[in-house]
Structure formats: C-alpha cells, structure tokens
Design a protein around this motif. Structure first.
Motif, PDB file in Angstrom:
ATOM      1  N   GLN A 176       0.814  -1.213   0.000  1.00 36.06           N
ATOM      2  CA  GLN A 176       0.000   0.000   0.000  1.00 36.06           C
ATOM      3  C   GLN A 176       0.849   1.266   0.000  1.00 36.06           C
ATOM      4  O   GLN A 176       0.357   2.355   0.227  1.00 36.06           O
TER       5      GLN A 176
ATOM      6  N   GLY B 272      -2.304   5.145  -2.789  1.00 40.43           N
ATOM      7  CA  GLY B 272      -2.634   3.968  -1.994  1.00 40.43           C
ATOM      8  C   GLY B 272      -1.961   2.687  -2.453  1.00 40.43           C
ATOM      9  O   GLY B 272      -2.336   1.598  -2.054  1.00 40.43           O
ATOM     10  N   GLY B 273      -0.971   2.788  -3.316  1.00 33.12           N
ATOM     11  CA  GLY B 273      -0.283   1.606  -3.832  1.00 33.12           C
ATOM     12  C   GLY B 273      -0.794   1.217  -5.211  1.00 33.12           C
ATOM     13  O   GLY B 273      -1.702   1.846  -5.756  1.00 33.12           O
TER      14      GLY B 273
ATOM     15  N   HIS C 235      -3.969  -7.802  -2.469  1.00 37.74           N
ATOM     16  CA  HIS C 235      -3.078  -7.096  -1.546  1.00 37.74           C
ATOM     17  C   HIS C 235      -1.782  -7.847  -1.292  1.00 37.74           C
ATOM     18  O   HIS C 235      -1.115  -7.606  -0.296  1.00 37.74           O
TER      19      HIS C 235
END
Length: 125
Positions: free
Chosen positions: A24, A38-39, A55
């Motif tokens: 992130q 946010g990545g 993720h």
C-alpha cells in the motif's frame, strides 16, 4: 577419432532470497508519471496467473520480477481500477516499481514477503 564428453554437473543455486514490500506504499509509473497514493491498483485484486491473493505481490517461482503479472494488470484495467499507460510502450502497461527491502517494515499496513533474485533497493531500505 576419439570423442571426449564432459559430465553434466548441476550448479547449486539455492533458494532465491526473501525480500519485503509494503503493497500500500505510494507508487508512480516510470513512463507516464501517473501516481497512486494507496499503492498499485492492480494489487487490490487476486492474480489469475500466479494465484496471488489480493493485496499481495505476484508470486514468481523463480523470483526476479518486481512487477505484477500481465494478466493482473489487464484485469485491473478491465475493472476500471487501472488506466492504460499513456507513455510510449507496445503493451500500454505502466512500469510500477515494487520497492523491496531486506527486513519487514514495522509501520507498513500490508507488509508482504516476496521471493526474488533482485537486490534490495538502493534508494529506500
């Protein structure tokens, strides 16, 4: 005439080293300079190429690749999470570096290990 054959001797390579990354962490494309605070948006979804869950970085069995699989980028583009890169490229994919470190990051929300042959980043560690 006599032929000489050299025996095949495999070289020991061992396991690729484990590196750590924050999925992130803010990232920018090296070609078009688009920025994602946010990545990488492609990391929000699971990868159908290497079966990495959302993720988490893509899983390369041999290591050495610091980007996500092409099918994951394409799926994120189709879902509207990621746009096509406006930089000059044949595949319209963003070049999104994944910073790798030699130890886990204590302050990271989503710190994941990555098996890779790549060295630790010289810029951030």
């Amino acid at each position: 005439m006599r032929r000489h054959y050299l025996p095949y001797v495999p070289t020991p390579r061992g396991r690729p080293p484990i590196r750590w990354t924050d999925t992130q962490e803010p990232v920018s494309c090296r070609k078009c300079n688009e920025h994602w605070a946010g990545g990488d948006p492609a990391l929000m979804i699971a990868c159908t190429g290497c079966n990495a869950p959302g993720h988490e970085p893509c899983r390369r069995s041999a290591g050495g690749n610091e980007r996500v699989c092409a099918c994951r980028d394409e799926a994120a583009t189709q879902l509207g999470l990621l746009s096509r890169c406006e930089g000059l490229s044949w595949d319209n994919r963003h070049v999104k570096p994944l910073l790798l470190r030699d130890a886990p990051i204590a302050s990271a929300l989503m710190c994941r290990s990555v098996r890779t042959g790549a060295p630790v980043s010289r810029f951030v560690s």
